[in-house]
Design a protein around this motif. Sequence first.
Motif, PDB file in Angstrom:
ATOM      1  N   ASN A 112     -11.784   3.135  -0.645  1.00  0.00           N
ATOM      2  CA  ASN A 112     -10.905   3.929  -1.497  1.00  0.00           C
ATOM      3  C   ASN A 112      -9.809   4.488  -0.593  1.00  0.00           C
ATOM      4  OD1 ASN A 112      -9.581   5.682  -3.173  1.00  0.00           O
ATOM      5  ND2 ASN A 112     -11.409   6.763  -3.869  1.00  0.00           N
ATOM      6  N   PHE A 113      -8.653   3.828  -0.588  1.00  0.00           N
ATOM      7  CA  PHE A 113      -7.595   4.168   0.360  1.00  0.00           C
ATOM      8  C   PHE A 113      -6.553   5.080  -0.276  1.00  0.00           C
ATOM      9  CE2 PHE A 113      -3.984   2.998   3.222  1.00  0.00           C
ATOM     10  CZ  PHE A 113      -4.573   3.447   4.402  1.00  0.00           C
ATOM     11  N   HIS A 114      -6.939   5.812  -1.286  1.00  0.00           N
ATOM     12  CA  HIS A 114      -6.016   6.796  -1.854  1.00  0.00           C
ATOM     13  C   HIS A 114      -5.657   7.813  -0.774  1.00  0.00           C
ATOM     14  CE1 HIS A 114      -4.386   9.977  -4.415  1.00  0.00           C
ATOM     15  NE2 HIS A 114      -4.265   9.059  -5.363  1.00  0.00           N
ATOM     16  N   LYS A 115      -4.409   8.245  -0.749  1.00  0.00           N
ATOM     17  CA  LYS A 115      -3.936   9.098   0.348  1.00  0.00           C
ATOM     18  C   LYS A 115      -4.714  10.406   0.475  1.00  0.00           C
ATOM     19  CE  LYS A 115       0.358   9.519  -0.874  1.00  0.00           C
ATOM     20  NZ  LYS A 115       1.776   9.998  -0.869  1.00  0.00           N
ATOM     21  N   HIS A 148       2.453  13.292   3.499  1.00  0.00           N
ATOM     22  CA  HIS A 148       1.628  12.195   3.981  1.00  0.00           C
ATOM     23  C   HIS A 148       2.351  10.866   3.773  1.00  0.00           C
ATOM     24  CE1 HIS A 148      -1.557  15.214   3.950  1.00  0.00           C
ATOM     25  NE2 HIS A 148      -2.289  14.377   4.680  1.00  0.00           N
ATOM     26  N   ARG A 149       2.381  10.070   4.812  1.00  0.00           N
ATOM     27  CA  ARG A 149       2.987   8.752   4.763  1.00  0.00           C
ATOM     28  C   ARG A 149       1.974   7.722   5.252  1.00  0.00           C
ATOM     29  NH1 ARG A 149       7.689   9.597   1.877  1.00  0.00           N
ATOM     30  NH2 ARG A 149       9.015  11.165   2.859  1.00  0.00           N
ATOM     31  N   LEU A 150       2.135   6.516   4.768  1.00  0.00           N
ATOM     32  CA  LEU A 150       1.311   5.422   5.276  1.00  0.00           C
ATOM     33  C   LEU A 150       1.811   5.033   6.661  1.00  0.00           C
ATOM     34  CD1 LEU A 150      -0.893   3.298   4.866  1.00  0.00           C
ATOM     35  CD2 LEU A 150       0.840   1.835   3.811  1.00  0.00           C
ATOM     36  N   LYS A 151       0.885   4.933   7.597  1.00  0.00           N
ATOM     37  CA  LYS A 151       1.232   4.588   8.969  1.00  0.00           C
ATOM     38  C   LYS A 151       0.231   3.578   9.523  1.00  0.00           C
ATOM     39  CE  LYS A 151       3.392   9.045   9.974  1.00  0.00           C
ATOM     40  NZ  LYS A 151       3.529  10.166  10.928  1.00  0.00           N
ATOM     41  N   VAL A 152       0.620   2.960  10.638  1.00  0.00           N
ATOM     42  CA  VAL A 152      -0.293   2.051  11.329  1.00  0.00           C
ATOM     43  C   VAL A 152      -0.274   2.387  12.819  1.00  0.00           C
ATOM     44  CG1 VAL A 152       0.043   0.169   9.678  1.00  0.00           C
ATOM     45  CG2 VAL A 152       1.453   0.258  11.742  1.00  0.00           C
ATOM     46  N   LYS A 153      -1.356   2.054  13.469  1.00  0.00           N
ATOM     47  CA  LYS A 153      -1.447   2.214  14.923  1.00  0.00           C
ATOM     48  C   LYS A 153      -2.340   1.109  15.470  1.00  0.00           C
ATOM     49  CE  LYS A 153      -5.247   5.561  14.383  1.00  0.00           C
ATOM     50  NZ  LYS A 153      -5.662   6.957  14.610  1.00  0.00           N
ATOM     51  N   THR A 154      -2.245   0.855  16.740  1.00  0.00           N
ATOM     52  CA  THR A 154      -3.078  -0.166  17.353  1.00  0.00           C
ATOM     53  C   THR A 154      -4.543   0.190  17.157  1.00  0.00           C
ATOM     54  OG1 THR A 154      -1.385  -0.400  19.063  1.00  0.00           O
ATOM     55  CG2 THR A 154      -3.494  -1.493  19.448  1.00  0.00           C
ATOM     56  N   GLU A 155      -5.323  -0.758  16.682  1.00  0.00           N
ATOM     57  CA  GLU A 155      -6.760  -0.537  16.503  1.00  0.00           C
ATOM     58  C   GLU A 155      -7.388  -0.161  17.841  1.00  0.00           C
ATOM     59  OE1 GLU A 155     -10.642  -2.956  14.725  1.00  0.00           O
ATOM     60  OE2 GLU A 155      -8.786  -4.016  15.256  1.00  0.00           O
ATOM     61  N   PHE A 167      -4.370  -3.759  13.773  1.00  0.00           N
ATOM     62  CA  PHE A 167      -3.731  -2.491  13.434  1.00  0.00           C
ATOM     63  C   PHE A 167      -4.654  -1.696  12.519  1.00  0.00           C
ATOM     64  CE2 PHE A 167      -0.060  -5.009  14.617  1.00  0.00           C
ATOM     65  CZ  PHE A 167       0.755  -4.096  15.274  1.00  0.00           C
ATOM     66  N   THR A 168      -4.649  -0.388  12.692  1.00  0.00           N
ATOM     67  CA  THR A 168      -5.381   0.519  11.806  1.00  0.00           C
ATOM     68  C   THR A 168      -4.396   1.145  10.828  1.00  0.00           C
ATOM     69  OG1 THR A 168      -7.093   1.008  13.434  1.00  0.00           O
ATOM     70  CG2 THR A 168      -6.786   2.607  11.666  1.00  0.00           C
ATOM     71  N   PHE A 169      -4.689   1.022   9.535  1.00  0.00           N
ATOM     72  CA  PHE A 169      -3.868   1.626   8.484  1.00  0.00           C
ATOM     73  C   PHE A 169      -4.455   2.997   8.153  1.00  0.00           C
ATOM     74  CE2 PHE A 169      -2.814  -2.731   8.272  1.00  0.00           C
ATOM     75  CZ  PHE A 169      -1.614  -2.878   7.593  1.00  0.00           C
ATOM     76  N   TYR A 170      -3.610   4.001   8.057  1.00  0.00           N
ATOM     77  CA  TYR A 170      -4.093   5.355   7.743  1.00  0.00           C
ATOM     78  C   TYR A 170      -2.940   6.156   7.146  1.00  0.00           C
ATOM     79  CZ  TYR A 170      -1.599   7.004  11.897  1.00  0.00           C
ATOM     80  OH  TYR A 170      -0.613   7.307  12.820  1.00  0.00           O
ATOM     81  N   TRP A 171      -3.316   7.251   6.476  1.00  0.00           N
ATOM     82  CA  TRP A 171      -2.322   8.173   5.945  1.00  0.00           C
ATOM     83  C   TRP A 171      -2.171   9.325   6.927  1.00  0.00           C
ATOM     84  CZ3 TRP A 171       0.495   6.765   1.853  1.00  0.00           C
ATOM     85  CH2 TRP A 171      -0.030   5.811   0.981  1.00  0.00           C
ATOM     86  N   GLY A 172      -0.945   9.544   7.399  1.00  0.00           N
ATOM     87  CA  GLY A 172      -0.699  10.609   8.367  1.00  0.00           C
ATOM     88  C   GLY A 172       0.479  11.473   7.946  1.00  0.00           C
ATOM     89  N   LYS A 173       0.511  12.684   8.474  1.00  0.00           N
ATOM     90  CA  LYS A 173       1.594  13.605   8.152  1.00  0.00           C
ATOM     91  C   LYS A 173       2.794  13.341   9.043  1.00  0.00           C
ATOM     92  CE  LYS A 173      -1.254  17.519   6.604  1.00  0.00           C
ATOM     93  NZ  LYS A 173      -1.590  18.935   6.853  1.00  0.00           N
ATOM     94  N   LEU A 175       0.795  -1.229   0.000  1.00  0.00           N
ATOM     95  CA  LEU A 175       0.000   0.000   0.000  1.00  0.00           C
ATOM     96  C   LEU A 175       0.825   1.274   0.000  1.00  0.00           C
ATOM     97  CD1 LEU A 175      -2.729  -0.889   2.667  1.00  0.00           C
ATOM     98  CD2 LEU A 175      -3.068  -0.721   0.210  1.00  0.00           C
ATOM     99  N   LYS A 176       2.052   1.215   0.492  1.00  0.00           N
ATOM    100  CA  LYS A 176       2.785   2.441   0.819  1.00  0.00           C
ATOM    101  C   LYS A 176       3.048   3.349  -0.388  1.00  0.00           C
ATOM    102  CE  LYS A 176       7.453   0.471   0.504  1.00  0.00           C
ATOM    103  NZ  LYS A 176       7.972   1.421  -0.485  1.00  0.00           N
ATOM    104  N   ASP A 177       3.127   2.777  -1.601  1.00  0.00           N
ATOM    105  CA  ASP A 177       3.401   3.593  -2.783  1.00  0.00           C
ATOM    106  C   ASP A 177       2.140   4.180  -3.401  1.00  0.00           C
ATOM    107  OD1 ASP A 177       6.141   3.136  -2.607  1.00  0.00           O
ATOM    108  OD2 ASP A 177       5.979   1.256  -3.711  1.00  0.00           O
ATOM    109  N   ASN A 178       0.989   3.870  -2.838  1.00  0.00           N
ATOM    110  CA  ASN A 178      -0.295   4.390  -3.314  1.00  0.00           C
ATOM    111  C   ASN A 178      -0.609   3.939  -4.739  1.00  0.00           C
ATOM    112  OD1 ASN A 178      -2.616   5.885  -2.645  1.00  0.00           O
ATOM    113  ND2 ASN A 178      -1.897   7.664  -3.800  1.00  0.00           N
ATOM    114  N   LYS A 179      -0.004   2.806  -5.166  1.00  0.00           N
ATOM    115  CA  LYS A 179      -0.263   2.292  -6.509  1.00  0.00           C
ATOM    116  C   LYS A 179      -1.474   1.363  -6.538  1.00  0.00           C
ATOM    117  CE  LYS A 179       4.570   2.557  -8.021  1.00  0.00           C
ATOM    118  NZ  LYS A 179       5.743   1.763  -8.504  1.00  0.00           N
TER     119      LYS A 179
END
Length: 466
Positions: A324-327, A351-358, A338-344, A183-187
């Motif tokens: 639709n997980f586009h950044k 914006h980078r792809l990040k994860v945090k505990t759900e 884990f929760t996947f999200y785009w954060g600064k 996911l990290k490359d947003n492709k």
Amino acid sequence: MRTERRGSQKLDRKHKSQAGLCADKLEMNSKNVDLKLELQSNSWLRIGLTAKNTELVFNNLFCHFNMDNLRQGFHAQDGSKACGIDGITKRQYGGNLDGNLTDLLKRLHDGTYRPLPKRETEIPKANGQMRPLAIASFEDKLVEWVLAKCLSTIYEPIFIKHSYGFRPRRSVLDAIKVFFCSLKDNKRPYVVEIDYASFFNTVPQRLLKMIRKRISDRRMISLIARLLQVGILEKTGDIKQNEVGTPQGSIVSPVLANIYLHFALDVWFMKEFAHQGAVMTRYADDAVFCFELEGDAKRFKQALTERMVNYKLSLNEEKTRQVNFHKKQKQAFSFLGFTFYWGKDRGTNVHRLKVKTEQKRLDKKIVEYSQWIKQSRHRMTTAELWDATNAKLRGHYEAYGVYCNRPRLYTYFYKVVGQLFRWLNRRSQKPSYTWEGFKMRMSQYPLLAPPAVTRLKPLVERKIYA
């Protein structure tokens, strides 16, 4: 008198002397003898080497139910686990281990072995609902352990690489890493996450037909069928015959579930969608898929629903969705806690792809600690509670200690500290600690704080983080 200086000897390694060739031959023969001896004594090595031929059908597996393997199964069991309906513990069974294993082995090979009904119990899920578990008797656990080891070794070579659940040298974190990199490359921004409704309890008996493609040993198939159809002792005292499903909590259930989903889902996905650039990551019955095009994601979701109906599985409509997980969309979804999200990045607009505990998983862990300290505060000394709390903190950091999740680790740490202070002060009517006294004890006997950023586990190259 002049001493003649001799030149350095040049050795031709390609042309060895007869003595050298004999030495190499003896060494090779010695290695072959060691390998033969190991093959004779190690069932799993023999099965694993044979299983590399993915077209082979196994027809003589019951010989691996022997004293050595059953004894391995005995030592692999956790003696602190709950007992089955017979109430026999590991210590009791081990009191006459050789006699018990000899009797079990005779019944297995005579065809008179019958598993006892499993005892049903329930554990809370992260969403507040209860998850039913089936607890087998200790003797049945030994049989399931050997069976699971055989099946796992046989099917390991044919499982796809993006299946991570309950397989050797694979973990939840490995699955998270792989999907993160997808996911990290947003492709591939179009994500489909699926969830089955009571998966383990709805796997149909069609599973046996799938197993016969790889195993033709009738005694092995018969044993699997008996374990699948064993009764469940409900809390009401009634024994319910198990006509479908592979009871969750059973040692062999995860392997059987992997086999069923391999044929029902994995092979089909790789054939129909992987060539379009789509990627899947599966851990047992939890799976996520990412696609380059929105249309591909929609077609997959529709086709998946139809296919699961054909395979007698039901999708949980509330948790099965397309994202639709586009950044730029600022969406989020959860996978394996884990929760996947785009954060600064801090101090930037990148914006980078990040994860945090759900959040639900974090709340559940905090509640579990609160319940534990509430029940244990009178049974353990303060020093024992301190050590046990540090062990729980260490386990949490090991499971969720990834590079961008440090804030959630600190949330858990502060909540645990608060719960420990609260329940230590409720041991009696008189408070045990003031907050200043509690902090003084923490300075003398520190509680384990989250690791430094440099010691957290990276999900990919660390340069992607600020």
